[in-house]
Every structure is written in C-alpha cells, then in structure tokens.
Design a protein around this motif. Structure first.
Motif, PDB file in Angstrom:
ATOM      1  N   LEU A  89       0.837  -1.196   0.000  1.00 46.64           N
ATOM      2  CA  LEU A  89       0.000   0.000   0.000  1.00 46.64           C
ATOM      3  C   LEU A  89       0.873   1.248   0.000  1.00 46.64           C
ATOM      4  O   LEU A  89       1.794   1.391   0.797  1.00 46.64           O
ATOM      5  N   GLY A  90       0.606   2.145  -0.904  1.00 49.00           N
ATOM      6  CA  GLY A  90       1.353   3.404  -0.962  1.00 49.00           C
ATOM      7  C   GLY A  90       2.631   3.349  -1.775  1.00 49.00           C
ATOM      8  O   GLY A  90       3.264   4.378  -2.009  1.00 49.00           O
ATOM      9  N   ILE A  91       3.058   2.153  -2.186  1.00 55.75           N
ATOM     10  CA  ILE A  91       4.253   2.060  -3.026  1.00 55.75           C
ATOM     11  C   ILE A  91       3.938   2.582  -4.426  1.00 55.75           C
ATOM     12  O   ILE A  91       2.907   2.260  -5.010  1.00 55.75           O
ATOM     13  N   GLN A  92       4.828   3.403  -4.937  1.00 54.40           N
ATOM     14  CA  GLN A  92       4.660   3.939  -6.289  1.00 54.40           C
ATOM     15  C   GLN A  92       5.240   2.950  -7.301  1.00 54.40           C
ATOM     16  O   GLN A  92       6.281   2.346  -7.059  1.00 54.40           O
ATOM     17  N   PHE A  93       4.567   2.783  -8.430  1.00 60.50           N
ATOM     18  CA  PHE A  93       5.048   1.915  -9.493  1.00 60.50           C
ATOM     19  C   PHE A  93       5.406   2.769 -10.705  1.00 60.50           C
ATOM     20  O   PHE A  93       4.601   3.577 -11.162  1.00 60.50           O
ATOM     21  N   GLN A  94       6.616   2.600 -11.201  1.00 57.90           N
ATOM     22  CA  GLN A  94       7.087   3.413 -12.328  1.00 57.90           C
ATOM     23  C   GLN A  94       7.697   2.525 -13.408  1.00 57.90           C
ATOM     24  O   GLN A  94       8.477   1.618 -13.108  1.00 57.90           O
ATOM     25  N   GLU A  95       7.353   2.817 -14.660  1.00 56.38           N
ATOM     26  CA  GLU A  95       7.976   2.118 -15.775  1.00 56.38           C
ATOM     27  C   GLU A  95       9.403   2.618 -15.967  1.00 56.38           C
ATOM     28  O   GLU A  95       9.682   3.805 -15.803  1.00 56.38           O
ATOM     29  N   ASN A  96      10.291   1.679 -16.299  1.00 55.57           N
ATOM     30  CA  ASN A  96      11.687   2.041 -16.537  1.00 55.57           C
ATOM     31  C   ASN A  96      12.294   1.011 -17.484  1.00 55.57           C
ATOM     32  O   ASN A  96      12.513  -0.137 -17.099  1.00 55.57           O
ATOM     33  N   TYR A  97      12.565   1.424 -18.713  1.00 58.41           N
ATOM     34  CA  TYR A  97      13.054   0.491 -19.723  1.00 58.41           C
ATOM     35  C   TYR A  97      14.554   0.217 -19.612  1.00 58.41           C
ATOM     36  O   TYR A  97      15.081  -0.629 -20.339  1.00 58.41           O
ATOM     37  N   ILE A 123       8.723   4.443  -0.955  1.00 59.63           N
ATOM     38  CA  ILE A 123       9.264   3.364  -1.785  1.00 59.63           C
ATOM     39  C   ILE A 123       8.722   3.465  -3.204  1.00 59.63           C
ATOM     40  O   ILE A 123       7.531   3.676  -3.423  1.00 59.63           O
ATOM     41  N   VAL A 124       9.619   3.283  -4.170  1.00 56.98           N
ATOM     42  CA  VAL A 124       9.242   3.273  -5.585  1.00 56.98           C
ATOM     43  C   VAL A 124       9.694   1.945  -6.183  1.00 56.98           C
ATOM     44  O   VAL A 124      10.858   1.559  -6.059  1.00 56.98           O
ATOM     45  N   LEU A 125       8.766   1.214  -6.800  1.00 58.99           N
ATOM     46  CA  LEU A 125       9.099  -0.038  -7.471  1.00 58.99           C
ATOM     47  C   LEU A 125       9.167   0.220  -8.975  1.00 58.99           C
ATOM     48  O   LEU A 125       8.163   0.578  -9.600  1.00 58.99           O
ATOM     49  N   ILE A 170      14.112  -1.508  -6.849  1.00 60.90           N
ATOM     50  CA  ILE A 170      13.553  -0.636  -5.816  1.00 60.90           C
ATOM     51  C   ILE A 170      14.402   0.626  -5.697  1.00 60.90           C
ATOM     52  O   ILE A 170      15.629   0.575  -5.768  1.00 60.90           O
ATOM     53  N   LYS A 171      13.752   1.754  -5.511  1.00 57.90           N
ATOM     54  CA  LYS A 171      14.467   2.976  -5.154  1.00 57.90           C
ATOM     55  C   LYS A 171      13.580   3.764  -4.186  1.00 57.90           C
ATOM     56  O   LYS A 171      12.438   3.378  -3.899  1.00 57.90           O
ATOM     57  N   PHE A 172      14.107   4.868  -3.680  1.00 59.35           N
ATOM     58  CA  PHE A 172      13.363   5.696  -2.730  1.00 59.35           C
ATOM     59  C   PHE A 172      13.207   7.107  -3.279  1.00 59.35           C
ATOM     60  O   PHE A 172      14.151   7.689  -3.809  1.00 59.35           O
ATOM     61  N   LEU A 198      18.799   0.591  -4.990  1.00 59.38           N
ATOM     62  CA  LEU A 198      18.380   0.255  -3.634  1.00 59.38           C
ATOM     63  C   LEU A 198      19.246   0.956  -2.598  1.00 59.38           C
ATOM     64  O   LEU A 198      18.741   1.492  -1.615  1.00 59.38           O
ATOM     65  N   TYR A 199      20.577   0.941  -2.833  1.00 59.29           N
ATOM     66  CA  TYR A 199      21.460   1.529  -1.824  1.00 59.29           C
ATOM     67  C   TYR A 199      22.142   2.818  -2.281  1.00 59.29           C
ATOM     68  O   TYR A 199      22.975   3.370  -1.558  1.00 59.29           O
TER      69      TYR A 199
END
Length: 389
Positions: A20-28, A43-45, A35-37, A171-172
């Motif tokens: 819940l609340g995680i953003q989903f973004q397309e990235n080719y 959190i962004v997936l 995962i990034k922040f 991620l890091y």
C-alpha cells in the motif's frame, strides 16, 4: 502487474499492507524490477514493461515479493566499495531473500554450488539460494562466507559469477534522501504490517523481522562519533579480489580502513537473561553500522573472542556465569587487537577497569549506581549510557 498484485492481495495480507502506498514506475533501462526511494523517503518499485509482459504470473508475483524483501531486510544499508564487491553483495542479498519465497527457493542454485563450479548460468529463471548448511542467515553472513571461500581458492574469477535478475544499485544509492528518513518510514510500515499480520509468516522470517523491529535503546550513530577521528589504517593483506599491479598472476594488496571496535560483554553470574537479551539486541543493532566488531565475552576471565556480524545472534553461545572482572578483557583488546575503541556492556557490579583507549560503557537497566557515578568521574559523562526497560 495488476494481475500479480491482485494475486498477492488474495494470498498475503502482510505483503498487501506493505504494498500500500508504493509507487510503481515504468523504466526500460532496468532488466526486470528494482527498488528505489523518492525524495520523501517513500518506496518506488521500478519495472521494465517489455520484460514484465513476458513473465508468467507466478514469476512476476515472486519478483515483487523479492523486491519487498530487500526492504524488510534493510539491504538499503549495504554500501559496496567497488564493482567486484557489489557482485558478491548482490548474490549474498539474494541468497538471504530467495529462501523465503517458495517459487524462487525451489529454483535456486545454492551459493556453494556456484562457488564450486566457478561460474553461473545465463538463465535468469534460476536464482541463487543459501547453502543447505547455512539456512536463515543474513546477507552479511553470506557475504563473509563467500569472501572466505574466495580467499581459500586464491584464483577465483569473480566476474564469472552470474548477475542477479534485479538491479540493486538504486536500492542503496539514494542521493535524494537520507538513510534516517528511509529507516523511519520503512520500519514504521513494516512494524504495523507485522503487528497485524505477522502470525501468518514463516518462523524464520518472523524471527528476523521481530528482531529488526525492536527499538534500540542507544542512538548508535551518535554514540559512534565518540570514536571518530581515532581511525587508523587496518591490516594490509593479500586478496585475489584485487589485481596485483606489478605481478599479473599474483593477488593484490588491500588496505582495510573500516573502524574496528572491541565489544566486551559481561557474562558473569550477576547478569540475568533479561540483561543478556538487552546486550545482544544492542550489539546486533550496532553491527548494522560501518564497523568491524570483535566480541569478547568475560566473567572473571575471557571466555570467548569472536568476530561479530549481523545475524550472528542466532547461533551465539554465551559462556560465563562466574565472578566478574572486566580488566582481562580490556587488557586483551588493547594488547592483541588493532582497535579504535571499546564498548563495554555490563551491569556495573564490578570494579571500574583501567582503560587506555577511547571507551563507552553501556549499562543494563539493572545497573549499579555506584559504578555509574565512578565511571562518570573517571571517564566523563559521555562515556556512559544506561539502557532503559
């Protein structure tokens, strides 16, 4: 992605809450998922639509859970020093995660098999898992095991190891936000999910999350500043992971610069289980920071000296139960170990030791008030911390 998320919602309230609340973004530009922040710490997936649409539903569900597990395991704390170390950390992190996801665990190649064969596979549906003799360990423990195996083999080619199926760099590497913000947001969310739905989890995962969520009684980031400025070059040693500039076929030299701390734990008869649990919890929290820890157990004499890394609490044997004398541990650390300072866990029912190095006393909640007063007089107010219940 929608179908995979709906399946997860049907099967696991715990993971559903975390999503819940995680953003989903397309990235080719990424291989599969990552995962990034965001700047806010959210959190962004990231996912590659071209790759995702080719994956079967079970596979995509497993990939999503895998990314969430990176957050649960706090892998955003890990900071590889170079490309070769990054490759080893990537495998160690995935081995720590995939064992908790049945679909990936069943298709995993154990770390020891990869090391023994000296290479991986180009098939990204085969994942890395832990050795059968090392289940439920942390990424830090798997990293140390891999490094030890490489040192034994000398001629091992790190580049021959397979790439992980997800990209860990984002991620890091988070220049837009701080680690403190990420920790606060993720721990709060994981804590709420665990309190509501933790009963359904696998026992190994439940144990790991439970310890991770325990609030530390010490602000270790601030406490460790006591030892800043005292850093020295550590030991210089040969490693096959660094090429020799002069002799092509020989391993190179590496200089260790990480701070090295001796942690002395009082295990005498006056220490009860509640206090030992306090000590071990804090030592585990301390291990998350960029320090090398040598753990020394002591009653009236030194009973155990061992390197401590994150996760070692699970198999840590406690030796002691006799009278109390901290001085032998102090003397051993100052004479035998190349350390920047000492952190001493005790209840204070002992004579004040004589210490030449920088030191921090961490007293249990059932501490001796006279010891506290004497320690402050001799070593200063900033040299003592009291653990509260």
């Amino acid at each position: 992605m929608d179908k995979a998320l709906n399946e997860i919602k049907k099967e696991s309230p715990f993971y559903t809450y975390l999503l819940l609340g995680i953003q989903f973004q397309e990235n080719y530009s990424i291989r599969n998922l990552a995962i990034k922040f965001a700047r806010t710490g959210d959190i962004v997936l990231l996912y590659n639509p071209s790759s995702v649409k080719k994956k079967p539903l079970w596979f995509l569900k497993a990939l999503i859970l895998h990314e969430i597990m990176h957050i649960i395991n706090q892998h955003f704390r890990i900071k590889p020093k170079n490309a070769k170390e990054k490759k080893i950390w990537d495998l160690a992190m995935d081995a720590a995660i995939n064992q908790y996801i049945p679909e990936l665990d069943a298709r995993s190649v154990p770390l020891n098999v990869l090391i023994e064969e000296g290479h991986g596979t180009d098939n990204d549906t085969i994942f890395v898992g832990p050795p059968a003799f090392m289940i439920n360990a942390t990424a830090e423990e798997y990293f140390e095991w891999i490094m030890n195996e490489f040192e034994k083999r000398k001629d091992f080619d790190v580049e021959a190891l397979p790439d992980t199926f997800d990209d860990h760099s984002s991620l890091y590497n988070n220049p837009e936000t701080t680690l403190e913000m990420i920790l606060e947001i993720t721990q709060n969310k994981i804590g709420k999910a665990f309190n509501m739905f933790g009963k359904e989890l696998d026992s190994g995962l439940k144990q790991m999350i439970s310890l991770s969520l325990q609030n530390s009684k010490v602000d270790w980031k601030t406490a460790l500043r006591k030892f800043s400025g005292a850093s020295k070059k550590g030991e210089r040693y040969m490693t096959p992971l660094r090429p020799n500039r002069r002799y092509e076929n020989l391993p190179g030299w590496k200089q260790e610069y990480k701070s090295k701390i001796a942690v002395i734990m009082d295990t005498s008869a006056s220490i009860i289980d509640e206090e030992l649990n306090q000590f071990i919890t804090e030592i585990e929290k301390l291990s998350k920071y960029d320090v090398d820890i040598v753990l020394i157990q002591i009653d009236k004499s030194v009973t155990l000296v061992t390197k401590y890394i994150s996760g070692k609490w699970k198999n840590l044997e406690v030796y002691g139960g006799g009278e109390t004398n901290l001085q032998p541990a102090i003397d051993y650390a100052e004479k035998e170990l190349n350390i920047e300072g000492l952190i001493i866990f005790t209840d204070g029912f002992v004579d004040i030791p004589h210490i030449k190095r920088r030191a921090l006393f961490v007293l249990s909640s059932k501490y001796n008030h006279e010891f506290l007063e004497d320690a402050i007089k001799i070593y200063g107010k900033s040299s003592v911390i009291v653990l509260k219940n």
